[in-house]
Design a protein around this motif. Structure first.
Motif, PDB file in Angstrom:
ATOM      1  N   LYS A 139       0.805  -1.220   0.000  1.00 33.97           N
ATOM      2  CA  LYS A 139       0.000   0.000   0.000  1.00 33.97           C
ATOM      3  C   LYS A 139       0.839   1.271   0.000  1.00 33.97           C
ATOM      4  N   SER A 140       2.056   1.201   0.544  1.00 40.16           N
ATOM      5  CA  SER A 140       2.864   2.412   0.672  1.00 40.16           C
ATOM      6  C   SER A 140       3.941   2.531  -0.399  1.00 40.16           C
ATOM      7  N   ALA A 147       4.903   6.368  -9.162  1.00 40.98           N
ATOM      8  CA  ALA A 147       5.095   7.816  -9.279  1.00 40.98           C
ATOM      9  C   ALA A 147       6.507   8.173  -9.724  1.00 40.98           C
ATOM     10  N   SER A 148       7.487   7.320  -9.398  1.00 38.41           N
ATOM     11  CA  SER A 148       8.874   7.618  -9.770  1.00 38.41           C
ATOM     12  C   SER A 148       9.057   7.690 -11.274  1.00 38.41           C
ATOM     13  N   GLN A 149       8.209   6.965 -12.016  1.00 37.02           N
ATOM     14  CA  GLN A 149       8.358   6.943 -13.470  1.00 37.02           C
ATOM     15  C   GLN A 149       7.699   8.127 -14.153  1.00 37.02           C
ATOM     16  N   THR A 150       7.010   8.976 -13.394  1.00 36.86           N
ATOM     17  CA  THR A 150       6.416  10.174 -13.980  1.00 36.86           C
ATOM     18  C   THR A 150       7.422  11.313 -14.075  1.00 36.86           C
ATOM     19  N   PHE A 185      11.640  -0.507 -12.812  1.00 33.06           N
ATOM     20  CA  PHE A 185      10.177  -0.394 -12.770  1.00 33.06           C
ATOM     21  C   PHE A 185       9.478  -1.542 -13.497  1.00 33.06           C
ATOM     22  N   PRO A 186       9.801  -1.827 -14.766  1.00 33.16           N
ATOM     23  CA  PRO A 186       9.099  -2.954 -15.413  1.00 33.16           C
ATOM     24  C   PRO A 186       9.341  -4.287 -14.721  1.00 33.16           C
ATOM     25  N   VAL A 187      10.540  -4.475 -14.163  1.00 27.82           N
ATOM     26  CA  VAL A 187      10.827  -5.719 -13.459  1.00 27.82           C
ATOM     27  C   VAL A 187       9.982  -5.807 -12.193  1.00 27.82           C
TER      28      VAL A 187
END
Length: 306
Positions: A139-140, A147-150, A185-187
């Motif tokens: 959840k956290s 959000a890191s990928q934005t 991220f994708p992994v």
């Protein structure tokens, strides 16, 4: 003559060509090259007409115009044959140790790509394992991972380079960390889905055998997640290459494919820019192919051949 022979449909050679795997690829590549040549002629024509006007040339034939637009030294868009000649000259004709060799620059970029990819894959797997075993992390942490990928990589790359240089870290590691940022991220997302892929009845069966969480992870969740892992690694390695190239841009690097892109943009050498882009795309395709080969080998050994 039998009725079957009379009613048998006549198949054209083209229909037989596109039924396989090689045929569609050839058709797509041929179409891309044709469109590329057309775009090169259209984009280079205004400059070529201006050159004719300055030289006092009039009534230039269409054939001559097309030939001249495809032979400009610094075209707006280089033709495929110009890029091919540049790649040949900077790979085959140059020594690998030469600073003008694309092979030399590719191996510089490849080193940071692979290091960042390894870091990103390990980080992604660890985060996924933590997420599926902890509701708090699920959840956290996951919203922050998404959000890191934005954040645009072109904005964060200079920050990483400057901060690490300030503490005395330079060279390969900063570029590798940028690759890690893009590849984890994708992994993470793929492995979370993969680790959650076992059915409820399978998890209940592990409980009846008094299997611990570690045993369930090792004997059930990880094997089930292998197809998801390799699929996400294919995306991750391509993203890692992009990160390595982007990491070379804000540093004013003199080595790597990113450096070739910078040099080409500084001096208006569009042929050099396009040749570096084609080599980067080829390198990404080779990396994805290697992971695909490893996927087939591993899944076959596990009895999950696809």
């Amino acid at each position: 003559m039998s009725d079957t022979a009379l009613t048998a449909p006549v198949r054209s050679p083209f229909a037989g060509l596109v039924r396989g795997t090689t045929g569609p690829v050839i058709v797509v590549v041929a179409t891309i090259i044709a469109v590329w040549y057309l775009a090169a002629v259209l984009l280079n024509t205004p400059f070529q007409r201006d050159m004719y006007k300055r030289g006092g040339q009039e009534n230039v034939s269409l054939a001559q115009l097309v030939a001249d637009t495809l032979a400009q030294e610094r075209p707006v868009m280089p033709a495929p044959h110009q890029v091919a000649v540049e790649i040949w000259n900077t790979t085959v004709e140059k020594k690998i140790t030469s600073k003008r060799s694309l092979v030399y620059h590719a191996q510089v970029t490849l080193s940071s790509t692979l290091l960042g990819f390894v870091f990103g894959t390990l980080l992604g797997i660890l985060l996924a394992v933590g997420v599926i075993h902890s509701r708090v992390l699920d959840k956290s942490l996951m919203p922050w991972v998404i959000a890191s990928q934005t954040i645009p990589i072109l904005a964060i790359a200079p920050m990483i380079i400057v901060v690490l240089n300030a503490i005395g870290i330079s060279g390969l590691l900063p570029k590798a960390l940028i690759s890690t940022y893009l590849s984890f991220f994708p992994v993470t997302v793929g492995m979370v889905k993969g680790l959650r892929s076992p059915e409820r009845i399978e998890l209940d069966l592990m409980k009846t055998y008094s299997a611990s969480a570690v045993e369930t992870l090792w004997k059930l969740r990880l094997p089930s997640a292998m197809p998801y892992l390799f699929a996400s690694m294919k995306v991750g390695v391509a993203a890692s290459l992009v990160g390595a190239i982007v990491g070379e841009l804000p540093t004013g690097a003199v080595e790597g494919l990113g450096a070739r892109l910078l040099t080409g943009s500084y001096y208006g050498q569009t042929v050099q820019i396009w040749s570096a882009l084609i080599v980067a795309a080829t390198l990404a395709a080779l990396l994805v192919a290697v992971i695909g080969w490893a996927e087939k080998l591993v899944l076959k050994r596990m009895g999950m051949a696809r």
